[in-house]
Design an enzyme around this catalytic site. Structure first.
Site, PDB file in Angstrom:
ATOM      1  N   HIS A  58      46.783  -2.524  30.208  1.00  0.00           N
ATOM      2  CA  HIS A  58      47.776  -1.470  29.943  1.00  0.00           C
ATOM      3  C   HIS A  58      47.316  -0.595  28.784  1.00  0.00           C
ATOM      4  O   HIS A  58      47.247  -1.042  27.639  1.00  0.00           O
ATOM      5  CB  HIS A  58      49.132  -2.095  29.612  1.00  0.00           C
ATOM      6  N   HIS A  60      47.192   3.950  27.605  1.00  0.00           N
ATOM      7  CA  HIS A  60      47.480   5.348  27.930  1.00  0.00           C
ATOM      8  C   HIS A  60      46.285   6.185  27.478  1.00  0.00           C
ATOM      9  O   HIS A  60      46.274   6.721  26.371  1.00  0.00           O
ATOM     10  CB  HIS A  60      48.751   5.822  27.222  1.00  0.00           C
ATOM     11  N   GLN A 155      56.805   9.516  31.940  1.00  0.00           N
ATOM     12  CA  GLN A 155      57.172   9.263  30.540  1.00  0.00           C
ATOM     13  C   GLN A 155      58.612   9.656  30.229  1.00  0.00           C
ATOM     14  O   GLN A 155      59.325   8.957  29.516  1.00  0.00           O
ATOM     15  CB  GLN A 155      56.222  10.029  29.614  1.00  0.00           C
ATOM     16  N   HIS A 213      56.996   0.293  33.091  1.00  0.00           N
ATOM     17  CA  HIS A 213      57.445   0.039  31.723  1.00  0.00           C
ATOM     18  C   HIS A 213      58.878  -0.488  31.835  1.00  0.00           C
ATOM     19  O   HIS A 213      59.801   0.270  32.115  1.00  0.00           O
ATOM     20  CB  HIS A 213      57.455   1.327  30.906  1.00  0.00           C
ATOM     21  N   GLU A 216      61.456  -1.835  27.603  1.00  0.00           N
ATOM     22  CA  GLU A 216      60.768  -1.685  26.314  1.00  0.00           C
ATOM     23  C   GLU A 216      61.769  -1.118  25.307  1.00  0.00           C
ATOM     24  O   GLU A 216      61.691   0.028  24.883  1.00  0.00           O
ATOM     25  CB  GLU A 216      59.551  -0.775  26.440  1.00  0.00           C
ATOM     26  N   ASP A 311      47.281  -0.573  24.888  1.00  0.00           N
ATOM     27  CA  ASP A 311      48.381   0.389  24.974  1.00  0.00           C
ATOM     28  C   ASP A 311      47.994   1.768  24.448  1.00  0.00           C
ATOM     29  O   ASP A 311      48.059   2.750  25.178  1.00  0.00           O
ATOM     30  CB  ASP A 311      49.628  -0.125  24.273  1.00  0.00           C
TER      31      ASP A 311
END
Length: 421
Positions: A58, A60, A155, A213, A216, A311
């Protein structure tokens, strides 16, 4: 190519590894197999540990290098980070070249630390899907030295963002490897459930994996993980289903966990946990401050597949990071209370085989005859040594070709009586 005198997990003694035409041709006890007569490329592991390349479950990559691009995240919260990212998009600072160049630099950095497989989330709440186009191009351009999977990640949500549904499907149709979401950030719980149903619909329609996701947020009432489990059990899609982060699980009552875990097992839910990032983001303004990381030990000992990820690398969500999964692993073991023998002996699984399961590549991953020749040589002999010493990667091989080699670290002593034994 040959790698000689290797230590392999689960096997006694030293081993020679022969690579032919990009696959492992032979894995035999050291000295029992003739080396390539005409091959000048050979690496003597000298008893060091050889494992498959690390898997970052994971990250970005499209956000990499954007920390301070507009302003810094002074509160350190997830919510301010999301707002800063929105500001960067609104000001037109997210261009194809900017995303591509920063993501390439981040990928190179990760590979230099031993990573060979990356699952990257990519923001789809952009009207022109610039970041996605850049990452799809990067995926193709770097395939000779690292494999990147791309996850369509909304997002700013699926249902609350204008044209969020349409943009997400457009992204999936462009050839991503997985589809994701953020149900806990939708306007209502009902919208969160509806977004998950839509994500499963897209996964079924296009035959892609699911990586959401999920929860979170520092809220014990955020329970979208149970919705994911229910949908996975009902749909029974032939794809991996991963819950990323899942930090709300850190706050669940024991009674609820006792009900939830068997459902997760029955649904074959995988987890991608980002220990360093969530230690940074979660539990702010809470007294006493909680760890805010999913219960790694509980999930692992229940038999669920848990993998780790970096991440972020220098973005509004996390201002540091260098793609070093051994560093992530060390943090995960600490926060999970897993510095015990049984866990240390298998510690590398969190950043190797477990990640491979999340990515759905386990059938083509591992040091076995006939499998694609991907491996790294670590400057250690055991998993525990790898964690304790943050072992350097001395050689990296992808598709049978050497990506890089480096010499073991050394230094010259200058003072009498000071020397290593």
């Amino acid at each position: 190519m040959d790698i000689t005198n290797a230590t392999l997990k689960g096997r006694e003694g030293h081993w020679d590894i022969r690579i032919d035409d990009g696959v492992f041709g032979a894995v035999v006890p050291a000295g029992q197999h003739a080396a390539h007569a005409d091959d000048s490329e050979s690496f003597d592991a000298a008893g060091r540990l050889v494992v498959p390349p690390f898997v970052d479950a994971h990250i970005h990559l499209d956000y990499a290098g954007t920390e301070g691009l507009t302003r810094r995240n002074e509160s350190g919260t997830l919510f301010e980070a999301t707002q800063i990212r929105a500001e960067q998009k609104e000001r037109g600072l997210i261009t194809f070249d900017q995303v591509y160049d920063n993501a390439l630099a981040a990928a190179r950095l990760a590979v230099s630390k031993g990573t060979g497989f990356i699952r990257s989330q990519v923001d789809t709440t952009e009207d022109d899907l610039t970041s996605l186009k850049a990452l799809l191009q990067l995926r193709e351009d770097v395939k000779d030295w690292v494999q990147i999977q791309v996850v369509a990640f909304p997002q700013n949500t699926v249902l609350s963002y204008p044209n969020g549904r349409e943009l997400l499907e457009q992204a999936v149709a462009m050839g991503v490897d997985a589809v994701g979401g953020v149900p806990h950030l939708e306007a209502t719980r009902e919208d969160g459930v509806a977004s998950l149903e839509y994500i499963f619909d897209l996964a079924e329609k296009y035959g892609v994996a699911i990586d959401v996701h999920c929860d979170e947020i520092d809220d014990k009432q955020s329970g979208f993980i149970e919705v994911m489990a229910a949908l996975a059990s009902q749909r029974r899609l032939d794809v991996s289903v991963t819950a990323s982060h899942a930090v709300a699980m850190a706050y669940y009552a024991e009674g609820y966990m006792a009900k939830l875990v068997p459902n997760l097992l029955a649904a074959d839910i995988h987890f991608a946990i980002c220990p360093t990032e969530n230690l940074h983001l979660q539990g702010r303004n809470m007294v006493p401050a909680p760890r805010g990381v999913a219960p790694i030990k509980r999930l692992t000992e229940a038999g669920l597949n848990v993998a780790f990820g970096q991440d972020s690398i220098a973005d509004p969500f996390y201002p540091v990071g260098e793609g070093n999964l051994l560093r992530i692993l060390e943090a995960g073991l600490h926060v999970g209370h897993m510095l015990t023998g049984q866990h240390l002996d298998q510690a590398l699984d969190f950043i190797t085989t477990h990640g491979a399961r999340n990515l759905g590549i386990e059938d083509h991953y591992g040091i076995e005859e006939g499998k694609p020749a991907h491996c790294i040589v670590l400057d250690c002999t055991t998993d525990q040594e790898a964690v304790q010493h943050q072992a350097a990667v001395l050689c990296s091989v992808h598709h049978g070709r050497t990506v890089f080699t480096r010499r073991p670290e050394s230094y010259e002593t200058r003072m009498d009586g000071f020397a290593s034994s």
